[in-house]
Design a protein around this motif. Structure first.
Motif, short mmCIF file in Angstrom:
data_model
loop_
_atom_site.label_atom_id
_atom_site.label_comp_id
_atom_site.label_asym_id
_atom_site.label_seq_id
_atom_site.Cartn_x
_atom_site.Cartn_y
_atom_site.Cartn_z
N ALA A 1 0.83 -1.21 0.00
CA ALA A 1 0.00 0.00 0.00
C ALA A 1 0.86 1.25 0.00
O ALA A 1 0.57 2.23 -0.70
CB ALA A 1 -0.92 -0.01 1.22
N GLU A 2 1.96 1.22 0.77
CA GLU A 2 2.86 2.37 0.82
C GLU A 2 3.50 2.63 -0.54
O GLU A 2 3.54 3.76 -1.02
CB GLU A 2 3.96 2.11 1.86
N ILE A 3 3.99 1.56 -1.16
CA ILE A 3 4.63 1.70 -2.47
C ILE A 3 3.61 2.16 -3.51
O ILE A 3 3.90 2.99 -4.37
CB ILE A 3 5.29 0.37 -2.89
N TYR A 4 2.40 1.62 -3.43
CA TYR A 4 1.35 1.97 -4.39
C TYR A 4 1.08 3.47 -4.39
O TYR A 4 0.92 4.10 -5.44
CB TYR A 4 0.07 1.21 -4.04
N HIS A 5 1.06 4.08 -3.21
CA HIS A 5 0.76 5.51 -3.12
C HIS A 5 1.96 6.37 -3.51
O HIS A 5 1.79 7.53 -3.86
CB HIS A 5 0.31 5.86 -1.70
N ARG A 6 3.19 5.80 -3.47
CA ARG A 6 4.37 6.59 -3.76
C ARG A 6 4.79 6.52 -5.22
O ARG A 6 5.34 7.47 -5.77
CB ARG A 6 5.53 6.13 -2.87
N LEU A 7 4.55 5.39 -5.86
CA LEU A 7 5.03 5.19 -7.22
C LEU A 7 3.93 5.43 -8.25
O LEU A 7 2.75 5.36 -7.95
CB LEU A 7 5.57 3.76 -7.39
N PRO B 1 12.44 6.11 0.05
CA PRO B 1 12.85 7.51 -0.09
C PRO B 1 14.37 7.63 -0.11
O PRO B 1 15.07 6.92 0.61
CB PRO B 1 12.26 8.17 1.17
N LEU B 2 14.90 8.52 -0.93
CA LEU B 2 16.34 8.70 -1.07
C LEU B 2 16.80 9.95 -0.34
O LEU B 2 16.12 10.98 -0.36
CB LEU B 2 16.71 8.82 -2.55
N ASP B 3 17.98 9.87 0.28
CA ASP B 3 18.55 11.08 0.86
C ASP B 3 19.25 11.88 -0.25
O ASP B 3 19.32 11.45 -1.40
CB ASP B 3 19.51 10.75 2.01
N SER B 4 19.76 13.04 0.12
CA SER B 4 20.33 13.95 -0.89
C SER B 4 21.50 13.32 -1.63
O SER B 4 21.62 13.44 -2.86
CB SER B 4 20.78 15.25 -0.22
N LEU B 5 22.38 12.64 -0.90
CA LEU B 5 23.54 12.03 -1.55
C LEU B 5 23.12 10.94 -2.53
O LEU B 5 23.65 10.86 -3.65
CB LEU B 5 24.49 11.45 -0.50
#
Length: 257
Positions: free
Chosen positions: A17-23, A118-122
């Motif tokens: 469900a989390e991935i579905y809402h993000r991608l 989620p990705l950090d800045s680097l």
């Protein structure tokens, strides 16, 4: 993943469900065109390296999943009497198919700007070809001495995971990616909007970290452009300048005090 035991169902359901809402919704449909005539069995056999290539592409990008629930595959080959019978990963055609699918699927997913986490800045910058050596080169260009190397990375590690900084880096890189695709409204084809390349976003990013000192250091880096021969897109280059300048300004501010 396909083949996994149906255990810890609630956790898996929550993750899905989390991935579905993000991608962005989509599927991975793959077609391999063989230069050689193939038997029906060889066409089926070729799907094994195709699946392996797709699975490795997902793993390369950090996904636990091996694909989507609607993926499809097809193999196309010319008509001929001398048909190839074997196409597994031990054959030239099988190896080429696995490598081609792996590279192509990974490239397509990257082009969508998506990630399973989620990705950090680097991490975002690394996806654009930025290395830690490049970051330190910029810090050195700002006059930061070798004695402050550890301090630089200590502060950088803090800033790279700050949600505000991550948001600004994401905005800069994603806007640049959209500009690469000529998807910015009223954008002149082949040209970036001014704020992506004139230092506006870079200075805002630096200022968010260390206010005036960061903005001043950004101006210096934009003038020197230590990464001009790195092959980075100009908006990526400017994002690096803003982030590094902010960290340098933060460090020198406390050092002076």
């Amino acid at each position: 993943c396909a083949g996994d035991k149906m255990e810890d169902w609630e956790h898996r359901k929550a993750r899905s469900a989390e991935i579905y809402h993000r991608l962005i919704g989509g599927t991975i449909n793959t077609v391999v065109v063989s230069p050689l005539p193939l038997t029906d069995a060889a066409k089926i056999n070729l799907m094994i390296p195709m699946v392996e290539g797709k699975t490795l592409a997902m793993r390369d990008l950090g996904y636990e999943e091996t694909g989507t629930t609607s993926d499809a595959m097809a193999v196309v080959s010319p008509i001929g009497d001398d048909r190839c019978e074997f196409t597994g990963t031990g054959t030239p055609l099988g190896m080429a198919a696995a490598q081609g699918v792996r590279e192509t699927v990974a490239g397509c997913i990257r082009s969508r700007g998506e990630s399973p986490e989620p990705l950090d800045s680097l991490a975002m910058l690394e996806r654009k070809g930025v290395t830690k050596d490049m970051l330190w080169d910029c810090a050195s260009a700002c006059g930061l001495s070798e004695e402050l190397t550890d301090r630089f990375w200590e502060v950088f590690d803090t800033m790279e995971t700050d949600p505000d900084i991550c948001s600004l880096v994401y905005v800069s890189l994603e806007a640049g990616r959209q500009a690469d695709l000529n998807c910015i409204y009223n954008q002149m084809e082949g040209e970036y909007p001014d704020m992506l390349v004139d230092g506006t976003l870079a200075m805002f990013l630096a200022g968010r970290i260390s206010e005036t000192r960061g903005s001043d250091a950004t101006i210096d880096l934009l003038r020197m452009r230590p990464l001009k021969d790195s092959g980075l897109a100009e908006y990526t280059e400017n994002t690096v300048y803003g982030l590094v300048a902010g960290v340098v300004g933060y460090i020198t501010g406390y050092t002076d005090e």
